[in-house]
Design a protein around this motif. Structure first.
Motif, PDB file in Angstrom:
ATOM      1  N   UNK A 266       0.858  -1.175   0.000  1.00 48.40           N
ATOM      2  CA  UNK A 266       0.000   0.000   0.000  1.00 48.40           C
ATOM      3  C   UNK A 266       0.900   1.231   0.000  1.00 48.40           C
ATOM      4  N   UNK A 267       0.307   2.355  -0.255  1.00 44.29           N
ATOM      5  CA  UNK A 267       1.050   3.605  -0.119  1.00 44.29           C
ATOM      6  C   UNK A 267       0.122   4.688   0.384  1.00 44.29           C
ATOM      7  N   UNK A 268       0.726   5.674   1.027  1.00 45.51           N
ATOM      8  CA  UNK A 268      -0.032   6.819   1.508  1.00 45.51           C
ATOM      9  C   UNK A 268       0.743   8.081   1.194  1.00 45.51           C
ATOM     10  N   UNK A 269       0.170   8.865   0.318  1.00 45.63           N
ATOM     11  CA  UNK A 269       0.783  10.132  -0.055  1.00 45.63           C
ATOM     12  C   UNK A 269       0.366  11.210   0.949  1.00 45.63           C
ATOM     13  N   UNK A 270       1.139  12.276   1.049  1.00 41.43           N
ATOM     14  CA  UNK A 270       0.796  13.352   2.001  1.00 41.43           C
ATOM     15  C   UNK A 270      -0.616  13.874   1.772  1.00 41.43           C
ATOM     16  N   UNK A 271      -1.414  13.884   2.832  1.00 40.90           N
ATOM     17  CA  UNK A 271      -2.757  14.428   2.750  1.00 40.90           C
ATOM     18  C   UNK A 271      -3.771  13.537   2.062  1.00 40.90           C
ATOM     19  N   UNK A 272      -3.377  12.307   1.740  1.00 43.20           N
ATOM     20  CA  UNK A 272      -4.291  11.404   1.036  1.00 43.20           C
ATOM     21  C   UNK A 272      -4.507  10.123   1.826  1.00 43.20           C
ATOM     22  N   UNK A 273      -5.527   9.404   1.453  1.00 49.66           N
ATOM     23  CA  UNK A 273      -5.811   8.135   2.109  1.00 49.66           C
ATOM     24  C   UNK A 273      -4.846   7.052   1.613  1.00 49.66           C
ATOM     25  N   UNK A 274      -4.685   6.043   2.449  1.00 49.72           N
ATOM     26  CA  UNK A 274      -3.858   4.907   2.054  1.00 49.72           C
ATOM     27  C   UNK A 274      -4.543   4.161   0.903  1.00 49.72           C
ATOM     28  N   UNK A 275      -3.753   3.777  -0.095  1.00 54.86           N
ATOM     29  CA  UNK A 275      -4.324   3.083  -1.245  1.00 54.86           C
ATOM     30  C   UNK A 275      -3.534   1.809  -1.536  1.00 54.86           C
ATOM     31  N   UNK A 276      -4.244   0.800  -1.989  1.00 59.03           N
ATOM     32  CA  UNK A 276      -3.606  -0.466  -2.308  1.00 59.03           C
ATOM     33  C   UNK A 276      -2.922  -0.426  -3.658  1.00 59.03           C
ATOM     34  N   UNK A 277      -1.794  -1.102  -3.758  1.00 61.35           N
ATOM     35  CA  UNK A 277      -1.058  -1.180  -5.014  1.00 61.35           C
ATOM     36  C   UNK A 277      -1.149  -2.580  -5.593  1.00 61.35           C
ATOM     37  N   UNK A 278      -0.684  -3.554  -4.827  1.00 56.80           N
ATOM     38  CA  UNK A 278      -0.607  -4.909  -5.341  1.00 56.80           C
ATOM     39  C   UNK A 278      -0.563  -5.894  -4.194  1.00 56.80           C
ATOM     40  N   UNK A 279      -0.865  -7.149  -4.524  1.00 56.74           N
ATOM     41  CA  UNK A 279      -0.929  -8.190  -3.510  1.00 56.74           C
ATOM     42  C   UNK A 279      -0.393  -9.499  -4.086  1.00 56.74           C
ATOM     43  N   UNK A 280       0.281 -10.265  -3.236  1.00 54.01           N
ATOM     44  CA  UNK A 280       0.830 -11.565  -3.629  1.00 54.01           C
ATOM     45  C   UNK A 280       0.349 -12.615  -2.654  1.00 54.01           C
ATOM     46  N   UNK A 281      -0.089 -13.761  -3.179  1.00 53.65           N
ATOM     47  CA  UNK A 281      -0.614 -14.820  -2.323  1.00 53.65           C
ATOM     48  C   UNK A 281       0.360 -15.987  -2.311  1.00 53.65           C
TER      49      UNK A 281
ATOM     50  N   UNK B 126      -0.009 -19.183  -1.455  1.00 59.28           N
ATOM     51  CA  UNK B 126      -0.453 -20.536  -1.780  1.00 59.28           C
ATOM     52  C   UNK B 126      -0.226 -20.887  -3.247  1.00 59.28           C
ATOM     53  N   UNK B 127      -0.377 -19.921  -4.121  1.00 57.48           N
ATOM     54  CA  UNK B 127      -0.243 -20.203  -5.545  1.00 57.48           C
ATOM     55  C   UNK B 127       0.600 -19.170  -6.290  1.00 57.48           C
ATOM     56  N   UNK B 128       1.133 -18.188  -5.552  1.00 55.84           N
ATOM     57  CA  UNK B 128       1.941 -17.163  -6.204  1.00 55.84           C
ATOM     58  C   UNK B 128       1.126 -16.182  -7.029  1.00 55.84           C
ATOM     59  N   UNK B 129      -0.179 -16.240  -6.879  1.00 59.71           N
ATOM     60  CA  UNK B 129      -1.040 -15.358  -7.663  1.00 59.71           C
ATOM     61  C   UNK B 129      -0.821 -13.912  -7.223  1.00 59.71           C
ATOM     62  N   UNK B 130      -0.945 -13.004  -8.166  1.00 57.62           N
ATOM     63  CA  UNK B 130      -0.774 -11.579  -7.874  1.00 57.62           C
ATOM     64  C   UNK B 130      -2.004 -10.808  -8.327  1.00 57.62           C
ATOM     65  N   UNK B 131      -2.192  -9.686  -7.692  1.00 64.73           N
ATOM     66  CA  UNK B 131      -3.306  -8.794  -8.022  1.00 64.73           C
ATOM     67  C   UNK B 131      -2.789  -7.370  -7.998  1.00 64.73           C
ATOM     68  N   UNK B 132      -3.278  -6.573  -8.936  1.00 65.81           N
ATOM     69  CA  UNK B 132      -2.925  -5.165  -8.986  1.00 65.81           C
ATOM     70  C   UNK B 132      -4.200  -4.327  -8.972  1.00 65.81           C
ATOM     71  N   UNK B 133      -4.174  -3.269  -8.193  1.00 61.57           N
ATOM     72  CA  UNK B 133      -5.270  -2.320  -8.270  1.00 61.57           C
ATOM     73  C   UNK B 133      -5.303  -1.747  -9.689  1.00 61.57           C
ATOM     74  N   UNK B 134      -6.480  -1.548 -10.247  1.00 60.45           N
ATOM     75  CA  UNK B 134      -6.574  -1.104 -11.647  1.00 60.45           C
ATOM     76  C   UNK B 134      -5.730   0.130 -11.954  1.00 60.45           C
ATOM     77  N   UNK B 135      -5.686   1.064 -11.024  1.00 60.36           N
ATOM     78  CA  UNK B 135      -4.938   2.302 -11.277  1.00 60.36           C
ATOM     79  C   UNK B 135      -3.437   2.112 -11.169  1.00 60.36           C
TER      80      UNK B 135
END
Length: 122
Positions: A36-51, A53-62
């Protein structure tokens, strides 16, 4: 669970830093580590995730395109490669862990690192 991020700093626009998240204390066979990341004055936002069990990855659309998540299972480390840095990438980058991924909201992750700050200079 302990998570320790590293790799941040001041990087020029267009740079390509690689952030690391070293994890310890993960005793479950199935867990997920996210960035995740949090820029100054902004809410925390998700970037990517790794699992695990299967090495699967996910990326936030943006976040698709310039961010790549990867892992070194032998070292219990998850990486975030950021390419073509932009000034708006300036933020504190956090990694987070959870057992059995159920979602990609910050509230879905119970363990957090202290964060590593990335400052993009022009």
């Amino acid at each position: 669970v302990q998570l320790v991020e590293s790799g941040g700093g001041t990087v020029q626009t267009g740079g390509s830093p690689r952030l690391s998240c070293a994890a310890s204390g993960l005793i479950f066979d199935d867990y997920a580590i996210a960035w995740f990341r949090q820029a100054p004055g902004k809410e925390r936002e998700g970037i990517s995730c790794w699992r695990s069990s299967d090495g699967d990855t996910y990326y936030a659309p943006s976040m698709k395109g310039r961010f790549t998540i990867s892992s070194d299972n032998a070292k219990n480390t998850v990486f975030l490669q950021i390419n073509s840095l932009k000034p708006e990438d300036t933020a504190v980058y956090y990694c987070a862990a959870t057992e059995t991924l159920r979602g990609f909201r910050s509230t879905d992750f119970g363990s957090w690192g202290q964060g590593t700050r990335v400052t993009v200079s022009s």
